[in-house]
Scaffold this motif. Structure first.
Motif, mmCIF file in Angstrom:
data_model
loop_
_atom_site.group_PDB
_atom_site.id
_atom_site.type_symbol
_atom_site.label_atom_id
_atom_site.label_comp_id
_atom_site.label_asym_id
_atom_site.label_seq_id
_atom_site.Cartn_x
_atom_site.Cartn_y
_atom_site.Cartn_z
ATOM 1 N N SER A 80 -8.379 -6.604 7.018
ATOM 2 C CA SER A 80 -7.013 -6.534 6.495
ATOM 3 C C SER A 80 -6.808 -5.371 5.535
ATOM 4 O O SER A 80 -5.739 -4.750 5.518
ATOM 5 C CB SER A 80 -6.657 -7.847 5.780
ATOM 6 N N TYR B 134 -3.970 -16.325 -6.270
ATOM 7 C CA TYR B 134 -4.006 -15.161 -5.385
ATOM 8 C C TYR B 134 -3.152 -14.084 -6.035
ATOM 9 O O TYR B 134 -1.926 -14.191 -6.063
ATOM 10 C CB TYR B 134 -3.452 -15.554 -4.012
ATOM 11 N N HIS C 264 -6.628 -18.652 0.445
ATOM 12 C CA HIS C 264 -5.811 -17.445 0.301
ATOM 13 C C HIS C 264 -6.071 -16.566 1.522
ATOM 14 O O HIS C 264 -7.190 -16.100 1.720
ATOM 15 C CB HIS C 264 -6.182 -16.681 -0.976
ATOM 16 N N GLN C 265 -5.060 -16.341 2.309
ATOM 17 C CA GLN C 265 -5.260 -15.629 3.560
ATOM 18 C C GLN C 265 -5.358 -14.116 3.320
ATOM 19 O O GLN C 265 -4.400 -13.495 2.827
ATOM 20 C CB GLN C 265 -4.108 -15.929 4.514
ATOM 21 N N GLY D 102 0.728 -14.063 -5.590
ATOM 22 C CA GLY D 102 0.971 -14.685 -4.294
ATOM 23 C C GLY D 102 1.425 -16.113 -4.535
ATOM 24 O O GLY D 102 0.615 -16.989 -4.853
ATOM 25 N N ILE E 66 3.551 -16.613 -0.202
ATOM 26 C CA ILE E 66 2.373 -16.697 0.658
ATOM 27 C C ILE E 66 2.307 -18.074 1.301
ATOM 28 O O ILE E 66 2.997 -19.011 0.877
ATOM 29 C CB ILE E 66 1.064 -16.455 -0.119
ATOM 30 N N THR E 67 1.479 -18.188 2.303
ATOM 31 C CA THR E 67 1.142 -19.484 2.885
ATOM 32 C C THR E 67 -0.257 -19.846 2.427
ATOM 33 O O THR E 67 -1.227 -19.157 2.731
ATOM 34 C CB THR E 67 1.188 -19.432 4.418
ATOM 35 N N SER F 108 0.628 -7.289 1.742
ATOM 36 C CA SER F 108 1.957 -7.534 1.174
ATOM 37 C C SER F 108 1.906 -7.548 -0.344
ATOM 38 O O SER F 108 2.810 -7.025 -1.017
ATOM 39 C CB SER F 108 2.516 -8.860 1.686
ATOM 40 N N GLU G 48 -5.080 -11.764 5.310
ATOM 41 C CA GLU G 48 -4.075 -11.033 6.079
ATOM 42 C C GLU G 48 -2.776 -10.809 5.289
ATOM 43 O O GLU G 48 -1.969 -9.953 5.643
ATOM 44 C CB GLU G 48 -3.773 -11.778 7.378
ATOM 45 N N GLN G 49 -2.573 -11.576 4.213
ATOM 46 C CA GLN G 49 -1.375 -11.416 3.393
ATOM 47 C C GLN G 49 -1.586 -10.456 2.219
ATOM 48 O O GLN G 49 -0.629 -10.131 1.514
ATOM 49 C CB GLN G 49 -0.923 -12.786 2.873
#
Length: 268
Positions: free
Chosen positions: A35, A167, A105-106, A125, A210-211, A112, A108-109
């Motif tokens: 990422s 995050y 905590h992904q 996040g 965030i997700t 952003s 891939e985010q």
């Protein structure tokens, strides 16, 4: 009002504290490297008894962008991050990222969050903002987190909706102004502590949705002592904040100069 010009982010340190995360760490590091390939990953292992440190060493041996800091023992999330911040500051990184090793905590985010840091000093996040989401949490965990954030927001007078979120991305220039040498918080409260320090330092704090995905492997480190520390500290800071507001009102009414606000985290 003119927005201050901020330096571009050329060197980013992603800080990954670990304690018994040997099964999660390889996947998280692989996702981070995919990422944010230009960032350096610094694993901060607190002498995990499950061998996480050895797994981290293997990852570092195969990737020059990954390194491991072996700490003597379990001292809490806050101490691990402070050690990581010290490295980032000493070695001239432009930004330092906090991210959990359990996959909640992904990675891939993260682009952003770093993109938002172009116009901010601190990026959180956030789960509890429009567009944010939490997956696989039971109702009582959601209620605890929402309640803690509402309590913090109201008592401390901050506009941040997710002050407990872990995050984050900080400009190292911001970290230098936040009085990190006075930070005594360790667990859940550490994130609130740093949020309050950033706000009181006049820094620009931005929340990016965030997700958050609950871990699938391993055991959560959240315990009653961590929650108790957060509740006690936030209550103390809130009382100090409201008392300072009352003093300021009285001093304005009597024509006296306002006294300086109490310093966060200092011995008094």
């Amino acid at each position: 009002m003119t927005t201050p010009e901020r330096e571009p982010l050329t060197r980013v340190a992603v800080l990954v504290p670990t304690y018994n995360e040997r099964d999660n760490l390889p996947r998280v590091v692989a996702r981070l490297r995919s990422s944010v390939p230009d960032a350096d990953v610094i694993v901060l292992d607190d002498n995990s008894p499950d061998g996480t440190g050895a797994v981290a060493d293997e990852l570092a041996a195969g990737d020059p962008r990954v390194r491991v800091v072996h700490r003597p023992g379990k001292e809490g999330l806050g101490r691990a991050y402070l050690a990581g911040f010290a490295i980032a500051l000493e070695e001239g990184y432009d930004a330092a990222v906090e991210i959990d090793a359990d996959g909640s905590h992904q990675p891939e985010q993260l682009p952003s969050l770093l993109a938002a840091l172009a116009d901010a000093d601190v990026v959180i996040g956030a789960r509890w903002v429009r567009g944010g989401e939490v997956r696989n949490w039971p109702g009582h965990r959601k209620a605890l987190s929402l309640g803690a954030n509402l309590y913090t927001k109201v008592l401390l007078g901050m506009r941040v909706n997710d002050a407990t979120a872990g995050y984050r991305a900080y400009r190292t220039s911001a970290l230098r102004t936040m009085g990190l040498q006075q930070v005594e918080s360790h667990g859940y409260c550490f994130q609130i502590d740093l949020t309050l320090r950033a706000v009181r330092a006049g820094l620009t704090v931005v929340e990016v949705p965030i997700t958050f995905v609950e871990r699938e492997v391993g055991v959560s480190k959240m315990g009653r002592d961590i929650v108790r520390e957060a509740l006690t500290s936030v209550t103390k800071w809130g009382i100090e904040h409201r008392a300072a507001q009352v003093r300021a009102l009285v001093q304005r009414a009597t024509g006296r100069s306002p006294a300086p606000a109490p310093g966060l985290g200092r011995d008094r």
